[in-house]
Design an enzyme around this catalytic site. Structure first.
Site, PDB file in Angstrom:
ATOM      1  CD  GLU A 136       3.951   2.405   1.170  1.00  0.00           C
ATOM      2  OE1 GLU A 136       4.768   1.576   1.638  1.00  0.00           O
ATOM      3  OE2 GLU A 136       2.974   2.818   1.800  1.00  0.00           O
ATOM      4  CG  HIS A 137       7.467   1.954  -3.586  1.00  0.00           C
ATOM      5  ND1 HIS A 137       8.059   0.781  -3.971  1.00  0.00           N
ATOM      6  CD2 HIS A 137       6.136   1.723  -3.591  1.00  0.00           C
ATOM      7  CE1 HIS A 137       7.122  -0.122  -4.230  1.00  0.00           C
ATOM      8  NE2 HIS A 137       5.940   0.426  -3.995  1.00  0.00           N
ATOM      9  CG  ASP A 187      11.470   0.765   2.365  1.00  0.00           C
ATOM     10  OD1 ASP A 187      11.252   1.000   1.166  1.00  0.00           O
ATOM     11  OD2 ASP A 187      11.178  -0.314   2.908  1.00  0.00           O
ATOM     12  N   GLY A 230      -1.136 -11.344   2.299  1.00  0.00           N
ATOM     13  CA  GLY A 230      -1.360 -10.887   0.935  1.00  0.00           C
ATOM     14  C   GLY A 230      -2.011  -9.528   0.823  1.00  0.00           C
ATOM     15  N   GLY A 240      -0.565  -6.612   2.065  1.00  0.00           N
ATOM     16  CA  GLY A 240       0.394  -5.530   2.219  1.00  0.00           C
ATOM     17  C   GLY A 240       0.567  -5.069   3.648  1.00  0.00           C
ATOM     18  CB  SER A 295       4.629  -6.216   6.852  1.00  0.00           C
ATOM     19  OG  SER A 295       5.986  -6.517   6.702  1.00  0.00           O
ATOM     20  CB  SER A 296       1.802 -11.678   6.792  1.00  0.00           C
ATOM     21  OG  SER A 296       2.020 -11.890   5.405  1.00  0.00           O
ATOM     22  CG  ASP A 318       7.715  -4.101   5.524  1.00  0.00           C
ATOM     23  OD1 ASP A 318       7.381  -2.900   5.587  1.00  0.00           O
ATOM     24  OD2 ASP A 318       7.484  -4.817   4.533  1.00  0.00           O
ATOM     25  CE1 TYR A 330       9.356  -3.069  -2.751  1.00  0.00           C
ATOM     26  CE2 TYR A 330      11.370  -4.250  -3.278  1.00  0.00           C
ATOM     27  CZ  TYR A 330      10.649  -3.430  -2.441  1.00  0.00           C
ATOM     28  OH  TYR A 330      11.237  -2.946  -1.301  1.00  0.00           O
TER      29      TYR A 330
END
Length: 409
Positions: free
Chosen positions: A53-54, A56, A142, A144, A146-147, A193, A243
């Site tokens: 996580e964080h 990429d 909403g 997380g 990745s819609s 994503d 972010y």
């Protein structure tokens, strides 16, 4: 197709509308709105990141899997020069659900959901003829999962069929979609994503090298195991501002260490940050350790060492909470409750943070008891303000066209 929990799974696991229902509703809405039948249908999945996580956007490795939940686009050319008419029948959209625009003069604006479609069209690199389309989805928005990438990748898959343009490299498709999110949604996301939404495969996780965009499919057989997503139903407003702040801090730390990439960094390089800026030290420490954990996690899955995988997930959450500071009170409660539940091998927050979801690896036989315990503890500790939602998922296929012949009356 969608993974549906069997009769032995807990009744507390949320059911999303099925893949077939998403497609059928899209076709019926198109038919009722435009008075004709669609001749193109495309879909792309959301994702859950198992670990990584964080990193990429820091040249790291990530290990996501594609979800059974997808965004679907059905449509056809309308044989006008450039007029596009797009609507969504997704209940989670709380703004204007239909809009018209010109494909030769694309500008971002309201409704916000359409900016993801427009952004891909703008970055597509080829003129797009006028078309009518309907968008629908069973990816929770909403949380997380990745819609946004699911919508972007479904759009580029639809546009390729509409224009007969071939984009051979999966990474090129993902980069177009990533640039669309940067420019039309103002979110400086990494590539993970979009790339997993393009490349996902059933019974496989995807190890992505975010420095050179190479990928490796990692076996992830679910026999006797389950992946449980717990949506905290919390989304703190900090996420949109923090972010880009994290990205800036990571870059500052890298420069202070005198390096060009975090792939060159080791724990020894952190010495350059000690006594200078405690925040930058923590950010860099998370990135360096998370990259190592992700490589180790891929090795654990290759060896079917799920106990090791679970421990790495636990370590990841601690790092995200303590060093990267992107967890929140509610996510930490979920993780604490999950770690105390039966049959759990590992759990962590997943996604950007400040709310959203956790991802848990556990024995399938323990799902019902685990969910009941997690739900009870979470509801009590957040004072009944939020109620978690639970999804059982398996690694699923990436973006693809849908054969409409299966859905004609």
């Amino acid at each position: 197709m969608e993974f549906v929990p069997n009769k032995d799974d807990t009744k507390m696991v949320s059911k999303v509308i099925s893949f077939d229902e998403v497609v059928k509703t899209s076709i019926e809405t198109f038919r009722n709105t435009f008075g004709s039948e669609p001749d193109i249908a495309a879909c792309a999945p959301g994702r859950v990141n198992l670990i990584g996580e964080h990193v990429d956007y820091n040249d790291g490795f990530v290990l996501p899997m594609a979800l059974p939940m997808v965004t679907v686009i059905v449509g056809k050319k309308n044989y006008t020069a450039s007029s596009c008419d797009v609507l969504t029948c997704y209940d989670g959209v709380h703004e204007e659900k239909r809009a018209q625009f010109d494909s030769t003069n694309i500008a971002k604006g309201a409704p916000k959901w359409l900016n993801y479609v427009k952004g891909v069209m703008f970055q597509f690199g080829q003129s797009v003829p006028g078309f009518n389309a309907v968008v629908h989805s069973n990816v929770p928005v909403g949380g997380g999962l990745s819609s946004s990438a699911a919508l972007e990748v479904a759009t580029i898959t639809f546009l390729q069929q509409l224009t007969a343009r071939k984009i051979e490299k999966d990474s090129d498709k993902a980069l177009i979609c990533q640039k669309a999110e940067h420019t039309f949604a103002n979110m400086p996301c990494g590539i993970m994503d979009q790339l997993i939404s393009v490349c996902g495969q059933k019974n496989r996780a995807l190890l992505i090298d975010c420095r050179n965009l190479t990928t490796e499919l990692i076996p992830f057989e679910m026999s006797g195991l389950a992946v449980l997503i717990c949506n905290s139903n919390v989304k703190h407003e900090l996420s949109s501002s923090e972010y880009p702040a994290r990205r800036k801090q990571c870059q500052q730390a890298l420069e202070m260490m005198g390096l060009k990439s975090y792939r060159e960094a080791t724990e020894k390089n952190l010495e350059a940050l000690k006594g200078a800026d405690e925040v930058l030290l923590k950010r860099a420490r998370h990135v360096i350790s998370e990259i190592k954990r992700t490589v180790a996690a891929a090795e654990a899955l290759r060896a079917n060492d799920y106990d090791r995988m679970g421990k790495l997930m636990n370590e990841s959450h601690k790092s995200l909470r303590d060093d990267f500071n992107v967890s929140c009170h509610e996510l930490d409660i979920l993780v604490e409750a999950t770690l105390g539940a039966p049959g759990v091998l590992g759990t962590r927050m997943t996604g950007g943070g400040f709310g959203g979801c956790t991802v848990t690896l556990l024995h399938k036989s323990a799902v019902e008891d685990a969910v009941m315990e997690i739900d009870t503890i979470y509801s009590r500790k957040v004072g009944g303000k939020y109620r978690a939602r639970f999804y059982l998922v398996e690694p699923a296929e990436g973006a693809r066209l849908i054969n409409l012949d299966h859905y004609w009356r």
